[in-house]
Design an enzyme around this catalytic site. Structure first.
Site, PDB file in Angstrom:
ATOM      1  N   ARG A   1      -4.256  41.964  -9.653  1.00  0.00           N
ATOM      2  CA  ARG A   1      -3.207  42.982  -9.627  1.00  0.00           C
ATOM      3  C   ARG A   1      -3.484  43.970 -10.747  1.00  0.00           C
ATOM      4  O   ARG A   1      -3.615  43.581 -11.905  1.00  0.00           O
ATOM      5  CB  ARG A   1      -1.833  42.348  -9.891  1.00  0.00           C
ATOM      6  CG  ARG A   1      -1.373  41.430  -8.822  1.00  0.00           C
ATOM      7  CD  ARG A   1       0.115  41.257  -8.832  1.00  0.00           C
ATOM      8  NE  ARG A   1       0.666  40.838 -10.113  1.00  0.00           N
ATOM      9  CZ  ARG A   1       1.950  40.579 -10.306  1.00  0.00           C
ATOM     10  NH1 ARG A   1       2.798  40.711  -9.315  1.00  0.00           N
ATOM     11  NH2 ARG A   1       2.390  40.182 -11.476  1.00  0.00           N
TER      12      ARG A   1
ATOM     13  N   THR B   1      -0.255  49.568 -11.941  1.00  0.00           N
ATOM     14  CA  THR B   1       0.384  49.904 -10.654  1.00  0.00           C
ATOM     15  C   THR B   1       0.925  48.680  -9.933  1.00  0.00           C
ATOM     16  O   THR B   1       1.708  48.811  -8.995  1.00  0.00           O
ATOM     17  CB  THR B   1      -0.652  50.558  -9.711  1.00  0.00           C
ATOM     18  OG1 THR B   1      -1.669  49.571  -9.424  1.00  0.00           O
ATOM     19  CG2 THR B   1      -1.308  51.779 -10.347  1.00  0.00           C
TER      20      THR B   1
ATOM     21  N   ASP C   1       2.019  32.952 -15.630  1.00  0.00           N
ATOM     22  CA  ASP C   1       0.786  33.383 -14.962  1.00  0.00           C
ATOM     23  C   ASP C   1      -0.001  32.150 -14.515  1.00  0.00           C
ATOM     24  O   ASP C   1      -0.544  31.405 -15.341  1.00  0.00           O
ATOM     25  CB  ASP C   1      -0.048  34.240 -15.921  1.00  0.00           C
ATOM     26  CG  ASP C   1      -1.237  34.866 -15.216  1.00  0.00           C
ATOM     27  OD1 ASP C   1      -2.026  34.112 -14.587  1.00  0.00           O
ATOM     28  OD2 ASP C   1      -1.384  36.088 -15.262  1.00  0.00           O
TER      29      ASP C   1
ATOM     30  N   ASP D   1      -3.780  31.916 -15.612  1.00  0.00           N
ATOM     31  CA  ASP D   1      -3.944  31.589 -17.045  1.00  0.00           C
ATOM     32  C   ASP D   1      -3.610  30.133 -17.316  1.00  0.00           C
ATOM     33  O   ASP D   1      -4.278  29.470 -18.105  1.00  0.00           O
ATOM     34  CB  ASP D   1      -3.050  32.499 -17.902  1.00  0.00           C
ATOM     35  CG  ASP D   1      -3.602  33.916 -17.984  1.00  0.00           C
ATOM     36  OD1 ASP D   1      -4.807  34.101 -17.730  1.00  0.00           O
ATOM     37  OD2 ASP D   1      -2.830  34.836 -18.304  1.00  0.00           O
TER      38      ASP D   1
HETATM   39  C1  PRP Z   1      -1.594  36.440  -9.192  1.00  0.00           C
HETATM   40  C2  PRP Z   1      -1.404  35.380  -8.121  1.00  0.00           C
HETATM   41  C3  PRP Z   1      -1.484  36.192  -6.858  1.00  0.00           C
HETATM   42  C4  PRP Z   1      -0.849  37.497  -7.266  1.00  0.00           C
HETATM   43  C5  PRP Z   1       0.555  37.513  -6.739  1.00  0.00           C
HETATM   44  O1  PRP Z   1      -2.919  36.747  -9.339  1.00  0.00           O
HETATM   45  O2  PRP Z   1      -2.338  34.342  -8.179  1.00  0.00           O
HETATM   46  O3  PRP Z   1      -2.799  36.396  -6.376  1.00  0.00           O
HETATM   47  O4  PRP Z   1      -0.831  37.516  -8.693  1.00  0.00           O
HETATM   48  O5  PRP Z   1       1.134  38.731  -6.996  1.00  0.00           O
HETATM   49  P1  PRP Z   1       1.511  39.770  -5.849  1.00  0.00           P
HETATM   50  O6  PRP Z   1       2.201  38.972  -4.794  1.00  0.00           O
HETATM   51  O7  PRP Z   1       2.436  40.722  -6.545  1.00  0.00           O
HETATM   52  O8  PRP Z   1       0.267  40.435  -5.367  1.00  0.00           O
HETATM   53  P2  PRP Z   1      -3.445  37.746 -10.468  1.00  0.00           P
HETATM   54  O9  PRP Z   1      -3.509  39.133  -9.943  1.00  0.00           O
HETATM   55  O10 PRP Z   1      -2.642  37.547 -11.721  1.00  0.00           O
HETATM   56  O11 PRP Z   1      -4.940  37.305 -10.649  1.00  0.00           O
HETATM   57  P3  PRP Z   1      -5.533  35.897 -11.168  1.00  0.00           P
HETATM   58  O12 PRP Z   1      -5.326  34.903 -10.066  1.00  0.00           O
HETATM   59  O13 PRP Z   1      -6.973  36.217 -11.365  1.00  0.00           O
HETATM   60  O14 PRP Z   1      -4.824  35.508 -12.433  1.00  0.00           O
HETATM   61  N1  URA Z   2       1.304  36.072 -10.552  1.00  0.00           N
HETATM   62  C1  URA Z   2       1.556  34.994 -11.334  1.00  0.00           C
HETATM   63  O1  URA Z   2       0.625  34.267 -11.722  1.00  0.00           O
HETATM   64  N2  URA Z   2       2.824  34.749 -11.692  1.00  0.00           N
HETATM   65  C2  URA Z   2       3.843  35.515 -11.282  1.00  0.00           C
HETATM   66  O2  URA Z   2       5.006  35.213 -11.629  1.00  0.00           O
HETATM   67  C3  URA Z   2       3.570  36.626 -10.467  1.00  0.00           C
HETATM   68  C4  URA Z   2       2.287  36.867 -10.103  1.00  0.00           C
END
Ligand code: PRP
Ligand code: URA
Length: 212
Positions: free
Chosen positions: A107, A111, A203, A206
């Site tokens: 994400r 944005t 997160d 993380d």
């Molecule tokens: C997180 C999660 C989803 C997304 C959800 O990933 O694992 O993929 O956010 O958010 P959304 O429904 O608003 O799109 P992130 O972008 O943090 O990446 P990561 O898995 O690499 O930490």
């Molecule tokens: N991605 C995450 O990992 N946690 C949230 O709460 C939203 C998006």
């Protein structure tokens, strides 16, 4: 939230118990990873309820009988990177021959829009039942884009599994992809101003990989 025919929310005491521990900020990386896997395994039982079976002939010590099997090549798991990786072993525990594809999305922190950075899928993905997995469904942007990416590559039978979801994300996915069955272990209250799920678990990437 409206009721959607294609959305299935688990209401199982064992999942509630495990999600409570998962949310706790004191839960460390190892236990967090194990819980994500265990919850996924429980969800997999239910989400595989309607997978295709084929008749096979089996010779028991007593006689020849017709039994039913899930064809080994018919299932694929596609984690949305990174956090979806934490769910792959949970599916493999109960269906070890599932092929694995990967879709990388992050994400954009300004944005909040998802950006695809990687996509590698098993051969013949268009004929498999695809389990798209991501522990978090927040705005639904990542899931919708990943579903579009799978459909662009010919996938027709897709199920999406998320552990924690916000109503906004469920609505977006359910309405944009009415042909996809969505399995949610826990439906949360809302998103905050940074699009994090409340009460959520923070997160997921993380916490799974210890990056913060
Ligand atoms: C997180 C999660 C989803 C997304 C959800 O990933 O694992 O993929 O956010 O958010 P959304 O429904 O608003 O799109 P992130 O972008 O943090 O990446 P990561 O898995 O690499 O930490
Ligand atoms: N991605 C995450 O990992 N946690 C949230 O709460 C939203 C998006």
């Amino acid at each position: 939230m409206k009721n959607y025919k294609n959305v299935f929310v688990f209401d199982h005491p064992l999942i509630k118990h495990k999600v409570a521990i998962l949310r706790d900020k004191k839960t460390g990386m190892k236990e967090f990873r194990e819980l994500v896997e265990e919850i996924t395994t429980i969800m997999t039982y239910e989400s595989m309820r309607d997978v295709r079976l084929v008749p096979v002939t089996v010779e028991t010590p007593l006689e020849v009988t017709t039994q039913y099997k899930v064809p080994e090549e018919s299932i694929a798991i596609v984690p949305i990177l990174r956090a979806g990786l934490g769910m792959v072993n949970g599916v493999h525990k109960v269906f070890p021959t599932a092929r694995v594809g990967h879709i990388g999305m992050y994400r954009d922190e300004q944005t909040m829009e998802p950006q695809e950075y990687y996509c590698k899928l098993p051969d013949g993905i268009e004929n498999k039942t695809v389990f798209l997995v991501d522990p978090m469904l927040a705005t639904g942007g990542s899931a919708c884009d990943a579903l579009d990416a799978l459909k662009k590559r010919g996938c027709k039978r897709i199920k999406f599994m998320a552990i924690i979801a916000a109503p906004e994300g469920v609505q977006r996915v359910a309405e944009a992809h009415p042909d996809v069955t969505v399995y949610i272990s826990t439906l949360d209250r809302a998103l905050n101003e940074n699009c994090y799920i409340l009460p959520g678990l923070g997160d997921a990437g993380d916490r799974l990989f210890g990056t913060k």
